[in-house]
Design a protein around this motif. Structure first.
Motif, mmCIF file in Angstrom:
data_model
loop_
_atom_site.group_PDB
_atom_site.id
_atom_site.type_symbol
_atom_site.label_atom_id
_atom_site.label_comp_id
_atom_site.label_asym_id
_atom_site.label_seq_id
_atom_site.Cartn_x
_atom_site.Cartn_y
_atom_site.Cartn_z
ATOM 1 N N ARG A 135 0.864 -1.012 0.131
ATOM 2 C CA ARG A 135 0.073 0.082 -0.072
ATOM 3 C C ARG A 135 0.713 1.164 -0.034
ATOM 4 O O ARG A 135 0.144 2.123 -0.182
ATOM 5 C CB ARG A 135 -0.692 -0.120 1.019
ATOM 6 N N ARG A 138 3.674 4.073 -5.065
ATOM 7 C CA ARG A 138 3.722 5.282 -5.161
ATOM 8 C C ARG A 138 2.899 5.539 -6.726
ATOM 9 O O ARG A 138 2.971 6.491 -7.289
ATOM 10 C CB ARG A 138 4.145 6.464 -4.841
ATOM 11 N N ARG A 140 1.032 5.564 -9.740
ATOM 12 C CA ARG A 140 -0.148 6.498 -10.590
ATOM 13 C C ARG A 140 -0.243 5.792 -11.332
ATOM 14 O O ARG A 140 0.336 6.178 -12.129
ATOM 15 C CB ARG A 140 -0.376 6.899 -9.540
ATOM 16 N N ARG A 175 -1.521 2.152 -8.436
ATOM 17 C CA ARG A 175 -1.939 3.296 -7.237
ATOM 18 C C ARG A 175 -3.421 4.248 -8.225
ATOM 19 O O ARG A 175 -2.504 4.718 -9.181
ATOM 20 C CB ARG A 175 -1.167 4.236 -6.609
ATOM 21 N N GLU A 178 -8.603 5.644 -4.071
ATOM 22 C CA GLU A 178 -9.194 5.002 -2.512
ATOM 23 C C GLU A 178 -9.660 4.407 -2.508
ATOM 24 O O GLU A 178 -11.099 4.563 -2.572
ATOM 25 C CB GLU A 178 -8.549 6.857 -1.637
ATOM 26 N N ARG A 183 -7.920 4.477 2.458
ATOM 27 C CA ARG A 183 -6.006 3.512 1.661
ATOM 28 C C ARG A 183 -6.359 3.672 0.660
ATOM 29 O O ARG A 183 -7.304 3.346 -0.528
ATOM 30 C CB ARG A 183 -6.357 2.094 2.743
ATOM 31 N N PRO A 184 -4.713 3.662 -0.087
ATOM 32 C CA PRO A 184 -4.666 3.177 -1.342
ATOM 33 C C PRO A 184 -4.689 2.467 -1.923
ATOM 34 O O PRO A 184 -5.007 1.212 -1.382
ATOM 35 C CB PRO A 184 -2.757 3.979 -1.571
ATOM 36 N N ASP A 234 -9.021 -1.270 -8.974
ATOM 37 C CA ASP A 234 -8.677 -0.380 -7.988
ATOM 38 C C ASP A 234 -8.857 -1.918 -6.457
ATOM 39 O O ASP A 234 -9.282 -2.488 -5.847
ATOM 40 C CB ASP A 234 -10.035 0.081 -7.017
#
Length: 388
Positions: A135, A138, A140, A175, A178, A183-184, A234
């Motif tokens: 988690r 970074r 993205r 990522r 959320e 939370r990511p 996700d």
């Protein structure tokens, strides 16, 4: 409880063992000396593995793989594990089974070419700031709201990415949002290595597994289409958890194979090396080492086969697989070290494979989840039912 192998399992073990001894072991010294496995050598090994039906053995028959069950796959991996990772993991590839989660189009473009030996994949999860804690990723991926096609734009850096310099595409965890608790959340993408903005850099020089390279991947506004998404948005962590547990069993199995090789060399040496008028195996200090090595090896093998059997029964837990990975990797460290002690000074010379096995053993307690993570998984499984 029947521990006997089936005729098919014995055949697979025999064919794989002969393949390793004939096609892989003779090239170990070259890989150790040069730090690389020549592309033409890998192609030669791949062709022979395909001919024997050993390639993509982890994949189901429905997509052209060997369709091995988990127990048989552990036996297969154990034989491959006796030799250099650079030779067996690229020359006798086992494509990431997370590709089975792909759409029909994704299977056609990525999975099936991997099974046929036409493409290779690499898995990009780890980052400089995110190892065991997924988690903390970074890198993205953001939807391009201005575009009409639903493209994703990816930015970030991955490192420790195994054999990315030889791969055709990357299975990327990035990522994307959320959850309700802030939370990511992560998603998984299939990204061709020649996509504009994606750069592959040489990784770090590793003391373990020479020739099995790692790379750094930089994603600088890499644009991929909506169809590059693997699974649901996700749901990348859940997807990884569902499909990637088998890699820990693979690590356990290959560790068992190398430990068997180290023990075999140690027993042969102890039975022939003479000091003070007798073979050194007759001295308690050496004989007891062999006994402990054999006992730990057997225990690790049984724990690993038990976990694989539970996978085949559909009852395996994360703790079952964690125990196998933990026991086998720590066992290999002990057996490799004691094997060198039994051999004395010669154990550290590169005329024997023991110093390589010793070096290679060190990474096993780190990658695919450190020993500490495995202990956390096991202890959590014990405490949770009691509210602990």
């Amino acid at each position: 409880m029947d521990f006997a192998l089936t005729d098919e399992q014995r055949s697979i073990v025999e064919v794989t063992r002969a393949f390793v001894e004939r096609e892989l072991v003779p090239h170990e010294e070259e890989v150790e000396r040069t730090g690389r496995a020549r592309p033409e050598l890998i192609e030669q090994i791949r062709a022979k593995a395909l001919e024997l039906g050993l390639y993509a053995a982890n994949m189901p028959e429905e997509v052209g793989g060997a369709g091995l069950d988990a127990v048989t796959l552990v036996l297969f991996e154990k034989e491959l594990g006796k030799t250099s990772y650079a030779l067996h993991y690229t020359g006798v590839a086992r494509p990431s089974n997370i590709l089975m989660a792909g759409t029909p189009e994704q299977r056609e473009r990525y999975l099936l070419p991997c099974v046929r030996g036409e493409k290779t994949d690499c898995l990009a999860m780890t980052e400089p700031g995110a190892g065991s804690d997924m988690r903390a990723i970074r890198t993205r991926a953001v939807r391009d709201s201005a575009g009409a096609g639903g493209d994703w734009v990816i930015r970030g850096t991955k490192h420790f990415i195994s054999h990315a310099d030889e791969a055709d595409f990357v299975i990327l965890l990035a990522r994307t949002g959320e959850d309700g608790a802030g939370r990511p959340t992560m998603s998984t993408f299939l990204v061709d290595l020649d996509t504009p903005g994606l750069a592959v850099h040489d990784g770090y020089r590793n003391v373990s597994h020479r020739g099995y390279t790692n790379s750094i991947l930089d994603f600088d506004d890499v644009r991929v289409p909506a169809g590059a998404l693997l699974g649901e948005v996700d749901k990348g962590l859940e997807l990884a958890g569902e499909w990637l547990g088998s890699t820990r069993l693979s690590v356990a199995a290959t560790c068992i194979g190398r430990a068997e090789r180290a023990l075999g060399l140690s027993v042969a040496h102890a039975a022939s090396r003479e000091q003070f008028g007798q073979t050194i195996g007759r001295f308690q200090g050496v004989g007891f080492k062999l006994a402990d090595m054999a006992t730990e090896l057997r225990a690790a093998e049984l724990v690993t086969l038990y976990a694989a059997w539970k996978v085949d029964q559909g009852t395996a837990t994360d703790a079952d697989i964690a125990m196998a990975k933990l026991k086998a990797t720590e066992m290999l460290a002990m057996v490799a070290d004691e094997a060198i002690q039994v051999h004395g000074g010669m154990g550290l010379m590169d005329e024997l494979p023991l110093e390589r096995i010793w070096r290679d053993a060190r990474i096993e307690r780190i990658w695919d989840g450190t020993s500490e993570i495995q202990r956390h998984i096991v202890s959590r499984s014990l405490l949770r039912p009691l509210g602990g």
